[in-house]
Design a protein around this motif. Structure first.
Motif, PDB file in Angstrom:
ATOM      1  N   GLU A   1       8.787  13.005  -3.327  1.00  0.00           N
ATOM      2  CA  GLU A   1       8.631  13.209  -1.900  1.00  0.00           C
ATOM      3  C   GLU A   1       9.286  12.097  -1.101  1.00  0.00           C
ATOM      4  O   GLU A   1       9.328  12.182   0.109  1.00  0.00           O
ATOM      5  CB  GLU A   1       7.149  13.317  -1.553  1.00  0.00           C
ATOM      6  CG  GLU A   1       6.495  14.535  -2.175  1.00  0.00           C
ATOM      7  CD  GLU A   1       5.018  14.619  -1.850  1.00  0.00           C
ATOM      8  OE1 GLU A   1       4.610  14.154  -0.783  1.00  0.00           O
ATOM      9  OE2 GLU A   1       4.284  15.153  -2.689  1.00  0.00           O
ATOM     10  N   GLY A   2       9.702  11.055  -1.758  1.00  0.00           N
ATOM     11  CA  GLY A   2      10.358   9.966  -1.059  1.00  0.00           C
ATOM     12  C   GLY A   2       9.413   9.009  -0.370  1.00  0.00           C
ATOM     13  O   GLY A   2       9.843   8.106   0.329  1.00  0.00           O
ATOM     14  N   ASN A   3       8.104   9.189  -0.563  1.00  0.00           N
ATOM     15  CA  ASN A   3       7.140   8.320   0.108  1.00  0.00           C
ATOM     16  C   ASN A   3       6.795   7.076  -0.704  1.00  0.00           C
ATOM     17  O   ASN A   3       6.013   6.248  -0.268  1.00  0.00           O
ATOM     18  CB  ASN A   3       5.863   9.100   0.455  1.00  0.00           C
ATOM     19  CG  ASN A   3       5.155   9.646  -0.773  1.00  0.00           C
ATOM     20  OD1 ASN A   3       5.509   9.324  -1.904  1.00  0.00           O
ATOM     21  ND2 ASN A   3       4.162  10.483  -0.556  1.00  0.00           N
ATOM     22  N   GLY A   4       7.368   6.958  -1.892  1.00  0.00           N
ATOM     23  CA  GLY A   4       7.113   5.797  -2.731  1.00  0.00           C
ATOM     24  C   GLY A   4       5.924   5.951  -3.660  1.00  0.00           C
ATOM     25  O   GLY A   4       5.655   5.076  -4.472  1.00  0.00           O
ATOM     26  N   TYR A   5       5.216   7.051  -3.564  1.00  0.00           N
ATOM     27  CA  TYR A   5       4.087   7.290  -4.458  1.00  0.00           C
ATOM     28  C   TYR A   5       4.605   7.916  -5.754  1.00  0.00           C
ATOM     29  O   TYR A   5       5.386   8.862  -5.730  1.00  0.00           O
ATOM     30  CB  TYR A   5       3.066   8.236  -3.820  1.00  0.00           C
ATOM     31  CG  TYR A   5       2.163   7.564  -2.813  1.00  0.00           C
ATOM     32  CD1 TYR A   5       0.851   7.269  -3.135  1.00  0.00           C
ATOM     33  CD2 TYR A   5       2.617   7.230  -1.546  1.00  0.00           C
ATOM     34  CE1 TYR A   5       0.013   6.661  -2.221  1.00  0.00           C
ATOM     35  CE2 TYR A   5       1.789   6.620  -0.623  1.00  0.00           C
ATOM     36  CZ  TYR A   5       0.486   6.339  -0.966  1.00  0.00           C
ATOM     37  OH  TYR A   5      -0.340   5.734  -0.064  1.00  0.00           O
ATOM     38  N   SER A   6       4.151   7.385  -6.878  1.00  0.00           N
ATOM     39  CA  SER A   6       4.565   7.916  -8.175  1.00  0.00           C
ATOM     40  C   SER A   6       3.757   9.152  -8.524  1.00  0.00           C
ATOM     41  O   SER A   6       2.600   9.285  -8.125  1.00  0.00           O
ATOM     42  CB  SER A   6       4.341   6.873  -9.274  1.00  0.00           C
ATOM     43  OG  SER A   6       5.136   5.753  -9.045  1.00  0.00           O
ATOM     44  N   LYS A   7       4.385  10.015  -9.291  1.00  0.00           N
ATOM     45  CA  LYS A   7       3.695  11.194  -9.809  1.00  0.00           C
ATOM     46  C   LYS A   7       4.000  11.294 -11.291  1.00  0.00           C
ATOM     47  O   LYS A   7       5.134  11.135 -11.703  1.00  0.00           O
ATOM     48  CB  LYS A   7       4.175  12.466  -9.111  1.00  0.00           C
ATOM     49  CG  LYS A   7       3.731  12.569  -7.685  1.00  0.00           C
ATOM     50  CD  LYS A   7       4.098  13.907  -7.109  1.00  0.00           C
ATOM     51  CE  LYS A   7       3.625  13.993  -5.673  1.00  0.00           C
ATOM     52  NZ  LYS A   7       3.883  15.303  -5.105  1.00  0.00           N
TER      53      LYS A   7
ATOM     54  N   ASP B   1      -9.565   6.646  -1.468  1.00  0.00           N
ATOM     55  CA  ASP B   1      -9.480   7.671  -0.422  1.00  0.00           C
ATOM     56  C   ASP B   1      -8.206   7.486   0.403  1.00  0.00           C
ATOM     57  O   ASP B   1      -7.510   8.458   0.715  1.00  0.00           O
ATOM     58  CB  ASP B   1     -10.717   7.625   0.486  1.00  0.00           C
ATOM     59  CG  ASP B   1     -11.981   8.063  -0.242  1.00  0.00           C
ATOM     60  OD1 ASP B   1     -11.881   8.906  -1.162  1.00  0.00           O
ATOM     61  OD2 ASP B   1     -13.066   7.558   0.104  1.00  0.00           O
ATOM     62  N   ALA B   2      -7.899   6.234   0.745  1.00  0.00           N
ATOM     63  CA  ALA B   2      -6.672   5.959   1.504  1.00  0.00           C
ATOM     64  C   ALA B   2      -5.437   6.275   0.657  1.00  0.00           C
ATOM     65  O   ALA B   2      -4.439   6.787   1.170  1.00  0.00           O
ATOM     66  CB  ALA B   2      -6.651   4.502   1.965  1.00  0.00           C
ATOM     67  N   MET B   3      -5.533   5.996  -0.631  1.00  0.00           N
ATOM     68  CA  MET B   3      -4.421   6.309  -1.531  1.00  0.00           C
ATOM     69  C   MET B   3      -4.180   7.817  -1.557  1.00  0.00           C
ATOM     70  O   MET B   3      -3.049   8.281  -1.430  1.00  0.00           O
ATOM     71  CB  MET B   3      -4.726   5.798  -2.940  1.00  0.00           C
ATOM     72  CG  MET B   3      -3.675   6.137  -3.972  1.00  0.00           C
ATOM     73  SD  MET B   3      -2.279   5.049  -3.967  1.00  0.00           S
ATOM     74  CE  MET B   3      -3.006   3.582  -4.641  1.00  0.00           C
TER      75      MET B   3
ATOM     76  N   ILE C   1      -1.774   4.309   2.472  1.00  0.00           N
ATOM     77  CA  ILE C   1      -1.462   2.964   1.986  1.00  0.00           C
ATOM     78  C   ILE C   1       0.051   2.894   1.808  1.00  0.00           C
ATOM     79  O   ILE C   1       0.632   3.729   1.110  1.00  0.00           O
ATOM     80  CB  ILE C   1      -2.166   2.668   0.643  1.00  0.00           C
ATOM     81  CG1 ILE C   1      -3.677   2.695   0.817  1.00  0.00           C
ATOM     82  CG2 ILE C   1      -1.708   1.332   0.070  1.00  0.00           C
ATOM     83  CD1 ILE C   1      -4.443   2.543  -0.483  1.00  0.00           C
ATOM     84  N   PRO C   2       0.697   1.917   2.438  1.00  0.00           N
ATOM     85  CA  PRO C   2       2.155   1.825   2.274  1.00  0.00           C
ATOM     86  C   PRO C   2       2.521   1.551   0.808  1.00  0.00           C
ATOM     87  O   PRO C   2       1.914   0.700   0.164  1.00  0.00           O
ATOM     88  CB  PRO C   2       2.557   0.639   3.150  1.00  0.00           C
ATOM     89  CG  PRO C   2       1.383   0.367   4.029  1.00  0.00           C
ATOM     90  CD  PRO C   2       0.173   0.893   3.324  1.00  0.00           C
ATOM     91  N   ALA C   3       3.479   2.287   0.311  1.00  0.00           N
ATOM     92  CA  ALA C   3       3.939   2.086  -1.062  1.00  0.00           C
ATOM     93  C   ALA C   3       4.713   0.773  -1.143  1.00  0.00           C
ATOM     94  O   ALA C   3       5.399   0.398  -0.187  1.00  0.00           O
ATOM     95  CB  ALA C   3       4.826   3.247  -1.487  1.00  0.00           C
TER      96      ALA C   3
END
Length: 178
Positions: free
Chosen positions: A1-7, A131-133, A138-140
């Motif tokens: 998604e480009g948001n910096g969160y890993s999947k 919850d924020a995650m 939360i900024p990546a």
């Protein structure tokens, strides 16, 4: 998604099980296979918690805790259950990994009465607001630059293999008469 969160996405051998159900399928990356899978005792969701322990260890150390040149050597080490923790391994991470990499299912985190809360509320994760995650607020620590959602420029370009597998002589081919 480009948001910096890993999947995590490698679910090639995933299987949906009803709560409490077991399966007997032996598959997976040798270094990540839980003892109950190797022992063909039947397995369920606790194998995922084992795998999380392996993943955390590998992310900290740079290699899984059970390594060998041959898969059988890896399996023997998994069943022996001895884990080497380098000195730099955080004590809280070590405590969590030990609880995840226990062969005794009645003691493995994630499989106890509190379920995943034992993991989510562990000291190693104390600074994480889950919850924020989940809300993505939360900024990546790293956000890749992307032109659009189909941009793969952040990944190494690995050419397709053009090599053919070695030929098998007919005398050694178990499928010659198929």
């Amino acid at each position: 998604e480009g948001n910096g969160y890993s999947k995590l996405t490698d679910f090639g051998f995933a299987k949906v099980l009803e709560p409490g159900a077991r399966t007997y399928t032996l598959c997976g990356t040798p270094e990540y296979i839980a003892p109950e899978v190797l022992l063909n005792k039947g397995h369920g969701k606790p194998v995922d918690w084992w795998t999380l322990g392996i993943l955390i260890y590998e992310m900290i150390v740079g290699q899984p805790p059970f390594c060998d040149e041959e898969p059988m050597g890896i399996y023997q080490k998994i069943l022996a259950g001895k884990i080497y923790f380098p000195k730099y391994f955080d004590k809280n991470a070590k405590a969590l990994v030990k609880k995840l990499l226990t062969a005794d299912l009645s003691k493995r985190f994630g499989n106890l009465k509190a379920g995943s809360d034992d993991i989510l509320k562990h000291k190693w994760f104390a600074s994480i607001n889950w919850d924020a995650m989940a809300a993505g607020s939360i900024p990546a620590p790293y956000k890749p630059q992307m032109k659009d959602e189909n941009d793969v420029s952040n990944f190494e370009d690995v050419p397709d293999s053009r090599e053919l597998p070695p030929a098998i002589p007919a005398a050694a081919d178990p499928f010659v008469d198929w």
